[in-house]
Design a protein around this motif. Structure first.
Motif, short mmCIF file in Angstrom:
data_model
loop_
_atom_site.label_atom_id
_atom_site.label_comp_id
_atom_site.label_asym_id
_atom_site.label_seq_id
_atom_site.Cartn_x
_atom_site.Cartn_y
_atom_site.Cartn_z
N UNK A 1 7.47 -53.34 -9.76
CA UNK A 1 7.90 -54.96 -9.50
C UNK A 1 9.41 -55.10 -10.20
N UNK A 2 9.56 -54.81 -11.44
CA UNK A 2 10.61 -55.44 -12.11
C UNK A 2 12.03 -55.06 -11.41
N UNK A 3 12.49 -53.90 -10.72
CA UNK A 3 13.59 -53.93 -9.99
C UNK A 3 13.57 -54.73 -8.89
N UNK A 4 12.46 -54.75 -8.18
CA UNK A 4 12.50 -55.60 -6.90
C UNK A 4 12.58 -56.90 -7.22
N UNK A 5 12.12 -57.36 -8.20
CA UNK A 5 12.10 -58.76 -8.73
C UNK A 5 13.34 -59.23 -9.19
N UNK A 6 14.06 -58.43 -9.83
CA UNK A 6 15.47 -58.89 -10.39
C UNK A 6 16.56 -58.42 -9.63
N UNK A 7 16.26 -57.73 -8.31
CA UNK A 7 17.34 -57.48 -7.35
C UNK A 7 18.05 -56.12 -7.96
N UNK A 8 17.34 -55.21 -8.32
CA UNK A 8 17.96 -54.03 -8.79
C UNK A 8 17.63 -52.55 -8.00
N UNK A 9 18.26 -51.62 -7.83
CA UNK A 9 17.93 -50.60 -7.03
C UNK A 9 16.87 -49.85 -7.72
N UNK A 10 17.03 -49.65 -8.82
CA UNK A 10 15.80 -49.00 -9.83
C UNK A 10 15.90 -49.28 -11.10
#
Ligand code: CU
Lengths: 389, 509, 132
Positions: free
Chosen positions: B27-36
């Motif tokens: 969730x972290x990358x998805x929720x902050x808008x990161x690739x990975x």
């Protein structure tokens, strides 16, 4: 696709992660150093060993501090050169850093070696350190000594070992046996303690001028007493032997009489009884004088032994160092984990080494350098805590 | 032995990995808008450290004594003396080793989370536009980073006590099996302090991410902004901060300094304050909202109600006099299971129902989900609620046969009832399992945003492919703009610049 | 700022590093000297002086070798909490472990370590008497 981000701090993620990692390392070493601090300063009052008691050499520690500071300096120059895109110079400084790091570990290994040579390890059964001069220590010493003797007796010995065996016999009787007898013969707990204490001091002196003097006075007094006692007992022995001789000749005469009357018979019986008593007395006295003679011998031989019996004869007999085990535990814990971190840094340098250390890798060099400086800082605190306090 | 393993495996191998490892990484990358994540390789490394840890734990079952002998708290001298219990040999050593591995793995993970959240947020996503889930994970990572090294250090000392025969945690004059007393000036209390310095924060490590996820779900299904977003953030920060100075409340009967005990009591009670703020805000979020009673919402409400019970019983036992009375009774067991199972696990279940469409591109069956919730909730209370009563009566935990104690036999029926409920609770999880596996293959297809939620991950494809986003996310607002007056729809995603752009989003999706 | 996030600090010429290095060496010598000086007569003074020197050394390393002098102070945000937390941990260990001997039982005391002076103080070694 490459996404764009909005970093909160103006550095590469790698450098941020290194700083975060260093924060966790602060906590790790806090736990270790904190353990040392509370165990050390909470130890029963005055019991914490002085540096000389555990054979810490301050200047070696200072030298190691110097070596590590030098390596911190050289890695700074490695980074500065890499940043200015001078890979050749950067590599030289890096190699120098590795060399200094290796030197640090070498000195550390030497220090460990000298501790091990004195029999200072963490704890029983390998550790030979006892916290106080009590009956446990005495029995431990006795066991250890007889084990040593048994081992030596089994291996049919060279002249050198033969001599060592002689020393051990003398120790067994003149030191340990004597102390045991002394402890057994008194009810005064303080006397018991003093006897064992002086024995422990002779085996492994905890160099402290004041204490040394008192123990020396005690030992000297004892030597006089032993001398006197030995004279008395020896005289008594001689006398008893003479009496026995005359009694025996009397018995010979009396039993020579062909037809003994009742008076003769009763005298004979009396004399025989006396002779038996005297023989028993002589056995006891011989034992006593032997012990005293051995004690005398031991006191003379071990009087001026430099650095204690253990060091002089290359023995590893149990020793009394108050709080010595806790000291050893914490010392090896702190220096050990620090040394592991130094080793980790060296591995990181080794990985960096074959690469071209140009400006493109300056970040990498900087990250490793940050870690290396942290290891240096830890040692900056460990040095006074362990060597100078 | 089974108690040790139940606790160890549940805490260190189920809850923490699922919350921090699974949901965190996903969730972290998805929720902050990161690739990975920032360091995928470090992540792999952390993952691979889990396996030796797990291997050590499994292996310890096959050692003499069948599992470690000293409980999950591993108190010395029981845990240090090699001959103190059947499982005190290699089994205990392996347990210690496994814990060290897992400590290193979690620490690497937490470094990764912190770096990712600090450095890899999409443009416009400031710290105070992050969903509560990310905040929960962030604070958790910070706590792990500060607390874990201490536990690791303590475990290393314990390992050396066992293997190298040092004496950090062994007191003077301790004698085992007629051996002459070992000298040493170690302190069993030292272990307790160092252990709880980690293990109290560990409680929050287990619940903060769940709190964050529940906040997101509650706001989404109430179709209302989260009540008091900033106070929520501050209160989890406060919980984390205070969580570091309350560990002594586990040691009230250890013979600790009484003044210290009182100060630990005060700080423990202080934690009720931020916790209360959170509960208040959750209720405030639901109040007056248009509640959609979906499965994740039900689990979230379950979480909040269970947390209230677990939290209240926690305040009760924070007072040393009370704690001395109920220490090591079923009251404690009830408290910890209300917090860990009632709250954390319910939160996790809700989160699985909530994010399942994102993970697999299919919906889970809602009716089965509701049935699962109902059975779990009922049986959960049936199992753990009576424990309060047992504990108040003095029923001790960790006994093989407590009925030998006076007055305990009359409690037998209650225990039997609890056992049936526990079996029922276990059976209810089968429904979940069937639903989960089945929905992976036959569930109805889900589009990008099945719940009409705002946060970034719902703008990504379901399931998100490699690189997470097929566009450059730019964030314009916080994640809780539900029922915004300017929009026609009741949600207002973070990536949409103006209310008038909403139509384009629908087309894009 | 350049790509590595390293501020372009032109000011830190090698001289600064050499000066810092020399100061570190001098401070090491100082703490070594304190260890043998009369300051150690009062242990507490000696310890505080040495710790002060160590903190100074650590600050030198952190500020110059680790470049905090030239960079924005965001790193304190990460390291200071750790230091505070660590100090707190040690502080809270003190009542239980640091003052442990105050609450030792008689039995435990009798096998705890004991200072040599105490052992010897209780006996006057001059008038040692022997059993005949
Ligand atoms: Cu707690």
């Amino acid at each position: 696709m490459g996404l764009i981000y909005q970093p909160a701090v103006p550095v590469s993620p790698g450098k941020l992660a290194v700083w975060l990692f260093l924060s966790t390392e602060i906590m790790f070493f806090t736990a270790l150093i904190g353990t040392y601090i509370v165990l050390r300063f909470g130890a029963p009052e005055g019991s914490w060993p002085t540096t000389s008691a555990v054979r810490i050499v301050e200047w070696i520690g200072a030298l190691n501090t110097f070596v590590l500071i030098c390596s911190s300096g050289t890695i700074v120059f490695a980074f500065e050169n890499a940043r200015r895109d001078k890979p050749a110079q950067a590599k030289i400084w890096l190699l120098l850093t590795m060399l200094l790091g290796g030197a640090f570990l070498g000195i550390k290994a030497y220090e460990y070696g000298s501790k091990f040579a004195h029999g200072i390890y963490p704890r029983v059964p390998r550790s030979l350190i006892y916290d106080r001069p009590d009956i446990n220590y005495l029995s431990g010493l006795k066991q250890n000594l007889s084990q040593e003797i048994r081992d030596l007796e089994e291996t049919k010995a060279s002249p050198d070992e033969q001599q060592k065996l002689e020393t051990l016999y003398l120790l067994q009787l003149g030191m340990v046996g004597w102390t045991e007898q002394k402890v057994g013969s008194t009810d005064d707990p303080m006397m018991k303690r003093l006897a064992i204490e002086s024995l422990a001091q002779q085996i492994y002196p905890i160099s402290d001028p004041q204490t040394d003097e008192r123990i020396n006075t005690y030992v000297a007094n004892e030597a006089n007493e032993v001398q006197m006692l030995f004279g008395e007992e020896n005289a008594k022995l001689k006398e008893t032997e003479l009496t026995l001789k005359s009694t025996q000749s009397d018995i010979g005469q009396l039993s020579g009489i062909k037809e003994p009357n009742d008076e003769v018979k009763s005298t004979l019986a009396q004399k025989t009884k006396l002779a038996n008593q005297l023989t028993a007395q002589i056995t006891a006295l011989t034992k006593k004088t032997t012990l005293l003679r051995k004690r005398k011998e031991a006191l003379e031989i071990f009087k001026d032994v430099h650095g204690g019996i253990n060091e002089h004869y290359h023995l590893k007999l149990p020793m009394v160092i108050p709080s010595g085990n806790t000291w050893a535990n914490t010392y090896f814990l702190l220096t050990g984990f620090h040394a592991l971190h130094v080793f980790g840094g060296l591995v990181a340098f080794l990985v960096l080494c074959p690469k071209r250390l140009g400006a493109s890798r300056a970040g990498l060099v900087e990250n490793v350098a940050l870690y290396w400086h942290f290891v240096d800082i830890v040692w900056i605190f460990l040095f006074p805590l362990l060597y100078l306090f | 032995m089974l108690f040790t393993m139940h606790a160890t495996i549940m805490i260190f191998f189920v809850i923490i990995p699922i919350l921090a490892g699974g949901f965190g990484n996903y969730l972290i990358p998805l929720m902050i808008g990161a690739e990975d994540m920032a360091f995928p390789r470090l992540n792999m490394c952390s993952y691979w450290f889990m396996w030796p840890a797990f291997g050590c734990m499994i292996l310890s079952f096959f050692m003499p004594g069948h599992g470690p002998g000293a409980g999950w708290t591993s108190y010395p001298p029981l845990s240090v003396l090699l001959s103190s219990a059947p499982g005190s040999g290699n089994a205990q050593t392996l347990w210690t080793l496994g814990m060290i591995f897992i400590g290193v793995a979690s620490m690497m993970g937490s470094l990764n989370y912190m770096t990712t959240i600090i450095q890899m947020r999409a443009p416009g996503m400031h710290m105070f536009r992050m969903p509560m889930t990310v905040w929960g994970m962030f604070i958790t990572a910070i706590m792990q980073a500060f607390a874990l090294p201490v536990l690791t250090a303590a475990l290393l000392m314990q390992l050396s006590d066992r293997v190298l025969l040092t004496g950090f945690f062994l007191p003077e004059a301790i004698a085992a099996n007629n051996a002459s007393p070992a000298s040493g000036g170690g302190q069993p209390l030292l272990w307790q302090h160092l252990f709880w310095f980690y293990s109290h924060p560990a409680v929050y490590i287990m619940i903060l991410p769940a709190m964050g996820m529940v906040s997101d779900m509650l706001s989404c299904f109430s179709r209302k902004p989260l009540f008091g977003y900033r106070p929520m953030v501050y209160s989890i920060t406060a919980i984390a901060g205070l969580g570091f100075i309350v560990w002594g409340h586990h040691m009230f009967i250890s013979g600790m300094n009484q003044i210290l005990a009182v100060s630990f009591m005060v700080s423990t009670m202080l934690i009720a304050l931020p916790s209360g703020i959170k509960v208040f805000n959750w209720i405030g979020t639901m109040y007056g909202g248009r509640l959609h009673l979906t499965t994740p919402m039900l689990f979230s409400i379950g979480f909040v109600s269970m947390f209230i019970i677990g939290g209240l019983s926690g305040i009760v036992m924070a007072a040393p006099p009370v704690d001395i009375m109920i220490h090591d009774t079923y009251y404690i067991v009830a408290h910890l299971h209300y917090v860990l199972f009632g709250s954390s696990i319910l939160g996790v279940m809700g989160a699985i129902y909530f994010w399942f469409p994102k993970m697999f591109g299919r919906m889970m069956n809602d009716s089965l989900g509701k049935l699962h919730f109902l059975l779990t909730f009922v049986f959960l209370n049936g199992t753990f609620y009576p424990m309060h009563l047992l504990g108040a009566k003095g029923f001790p935990r960790r006994y093989a046969d407590p009925y030998q104690l006076e007055g305990m036999l009359e409690l037998l029926p209650m225990n039997q009832f609890m056992t049936y409920c526990a079996i029922g609770m276990g059976a209810a999880q089968l429904i979940f399992l069937v639903n989960f596996v089945g929905s992976m293959f036959v569930g109805p297809k889900a589009d990008r945003n099945p719940w009409n939620s705002n946060s970034l991950e719902w703008s990504a494809p379901s399931p998100p492919g490699h690189g997470n986003f097929d566009f450059q996310p730019i964030v314009y607002r916080g994640p809780y703009e539900y029922s915004h007056p300017d929009t026609e729809t009741d949600h207002f995603p973070q990536i949409v610049a103006e209310a008038t752009d909403m139509k384009n989003v629908e087309v894009n999706a | 700022m350049n790509e590595t996030g390293q501020p372009t600090h032109k000011k830190n010429s090698p001289f600064i590093f050499i000066i810092v290095f020399l100061m570190l060496c001098a401070l090491t010598g100082l703490s070594f000297w304190i260890g043998r000086s009369h300051l150690m007569e009062d242990k507490f003074t000696g310890w505080s002086a040495m710790m002060a020197v160590s903190v100074a050394k650590a600050m030198l390393v952190v500020l110059f070798f680790m470049h905090l002098w030239w960079e924005r102070p965001w790193k304190y945000v990460l390291t200071l909490p750790a230091i505070i937390m660590g100090a707190l941990l040690v502080l809270l260990l003190v009542p239980d472990i640091g003052f442990r001997t105050e609450r030792y039982s008689q039995e435990r005391n009798s096998s705890a370590a004991e200072s040599r002076e105490l052992t010897l103080d209780s006996v006057n070694s001059e008038d040692v008497h022997f059993e005949r």
